[in-house]
Design a protein around this motif. Sequence first.
Motif: not given
Lengths: 313, 206, 298
Positions: A241-242, B88, A237-238, B106-107, B76, A188, B103, C26, A198, B80, C22, B84, A191-195, B109
């Motif tokens: 995410l997609i 959120l 990075i897209a 998020k981009l 980075t 779960d 999207i 959250f 990347i 990031a 983060m 985030t 929310f750390l997706q982006i980090v 970043v």
Amino acid sequence: MNLAYTRYIVLTALLFLLAPIFARAEGLVVNQKFISDKEIQVTFSGPVDKAVTENIQNYTIYEEPDPDIRLELSSAVLADDGKSVTLFFKEPLNTAKTHVITVHGLAGIDKTTFTVSKSYLGYLFGILISALLINNFVFTKYLGLCVFFGTSKKKDTAKGMGVVFTMVMVVSALMSWFFYNFILIPFDLNFLQIVVFIGLVSLTVQAVDTILRKVNPILFNSFGVYLVLVIANCVIIAVPLILANNNYNVFETFMLALGAGGGFLLALYLMSSVSERMQLANIPKTFKGLPIAFIVAGQFAMAFLGFSGLQLF
Amino acid sequence: MANDKSSMQLISRGILSENPIFKLALSMCPAVGISTTVMNGLLLGIAVLFVQVFSSVTISIFKNLIHPRIRIPTYTLTIATWVTVIDLVLAAYLPEAYAKMGIFVKLIVAFAIITMRLEMFASKESVNDSFWDGLGMGLGFMVGMMTIGFVRELLGSGAIFGYDVLGFKPLLFFILPSAGFFVVGLMMAFFNWIEIFYKRSKGLKR
Amino acid sequence: MKDMLTIVVRLTISCLLAASVMGVCFIFTSNAKKHNEHVKEQQVMYELLGYKNGAKIPESLALHEVYRYVISSSEKQSIGYLVPKASGKEAGYDFVNIDLNGALLENKAVALSETEVLETETRNKAVQQAVGAGYTANFADRIIIVTDNGKRIAYLIGGKFQGFKTFVNVMLAVDPNFSLLGMEILEHEEDPGLGAEIEQDYFKNQFKGKPFEALKTINVVKAPIPDDYLKALTGKLSEADILKFREQYKDKDIYALTGATISSKAVSNGVKGIVLKFAYRINVLDKVLREQQLAVSF
């Protein structure tokens, strides 16, 4: 010695991949496919009883996610050789969904169940074509424009960049898929997706960078100032995410990344071909450089709009 | 480290002479992708402004602690983190606007402009200057996005911020996805033209 | 070596800092997000039922949520419904397992409170427990039955179908005779200016008031919308005139959007599919509930 091993590994992998196709050929039902949106054709391994197969009461057919909603048949017709039966439906079918067919009393067996769906390879190919042309990342999703306008001056650079991008994309997308499905989702940590994404992309870029520096210094030099930008490029990075939004499996992820990379390569190549010609053209002073590049890209984007709605399978 | 740049100068530089969209031509993706309305431009502009200011200030505060070898990874990571946070927050409090931007939040970043400012400015200058520089760049981006959004919304749907202002039927072309390229290209050419015109008139006076 | 060590230490510290920022964010936003989503959903539901922004919602109106699960084992499949029990607020739920022919398999009480049922995981666990080992229960969809003073006035159905580009997520309101009361597009990714027009009033209001019989054969026509009908759809006419036009066009097909025929067709087919399937299922469920004389809240 080494070569022989590799060959074995490749062969086993191929067999493993093709196994479902061979497995399907066994049993009573040889082949089943959609003929049109109201017909399904089923071929059996030998002649079957006409009375059983032409009685529509013997069939139960439903779409896989809705087992309680029966689809009604209007008729079932056995071909002259007695081996294949065509089922006609009252309502048009949703051929994108998997259909489950059960025949009662066929060849003395109480229940014979099999599924009909569009070919999975076709579906995978569809994802590839979609990412390559219909949803081209540069011309219809507007991603990676910095690199796109920066390096599309010469064909050679464009090709090199495109290939490297495709490589990075495929590797990082597969890694992201594993991280996403086996770490982010179970714990779960979405929310750390982006980090996470990347980080994985940077890691891949760093690896490609180190390898490229040793293997092809000429290409490495032509990257120039864009090396830093590649680390955090939106087109790369897209992809993770997609795929995180779409619940793709590993093959689909591979195809998406390959298509996205190929699409980027295609866009770079097309643009660089035009750029080379444009250097000879007499362009108004105010339009020199980026403005005219944007106009050309706009024309490409309009042309790519024509691919929308394209369906091969 | 201290220099005589005033806060106003830093801001106006971000908006005018070094505008990230029209002059530096960085971060073009959202400028073409979601600039169909002024509102979209404004919202994404605010998100970028937030990330830019916070990242600039963070890096500027910790600049002496960052090892030069791991400069880029640290940048980075900082970006990031702030992306985030804004992602959120937007998803929680402005779900509708967030869905429209898709999207692209998020981009942020991967926006070259932010990394570039950290590398070129925030890692060298004082916290105060970094703040103003980040604010200037963020505002520059926001103004650029809103200008494109203004043109496209006015000509494409005949409205500003969703209110009808044009009496006639608008040109659908301008909100079609591919028109973003044309609008940005034409606007860049327009600004070039003004610049050339301005320089020429100055030259004549002298 | 010393260099390496400082790099590792500093990177670890920055990662920890980032993680704590983060994490805190959250924790603060996740509840707000859930709350806002819930509020938004309620708003959409009431708007579909005809209570526009700020309109007073009568006390007698009640929403009852029914969750549908597909139960499967290695041999057979069945459909399970989680229905709220009749008496009192904290009465819990009944789990009604119906086989594919519409006959009752079993009926179990499930102890869940009204807030617990909103939590996806708690609900899934409770249902899994109710079906027992050897069976897997997969959540399929949720329907909402709207009652006014105990009398059914509408159903709210959510659904998802393939649009032109990606999925289109909708919520439909139908009356007890399965005529459409309204449609709301919740989520889509169609092209702006083309397919994205499906969320405009002049398209989605065409579905308002379509009777069940017309829905069964609904299709799209490629023609411009007549001017006065367009005015009625966008709400520029008086209430009485709008109703008159709705009556006049109620058996007609949907006018497709210019340049987005595929999107329009996807929506009309999707809506048709959702309503037809729902009508079949609710009839089966009602029949079982009547035969078993189960006291449910709706």
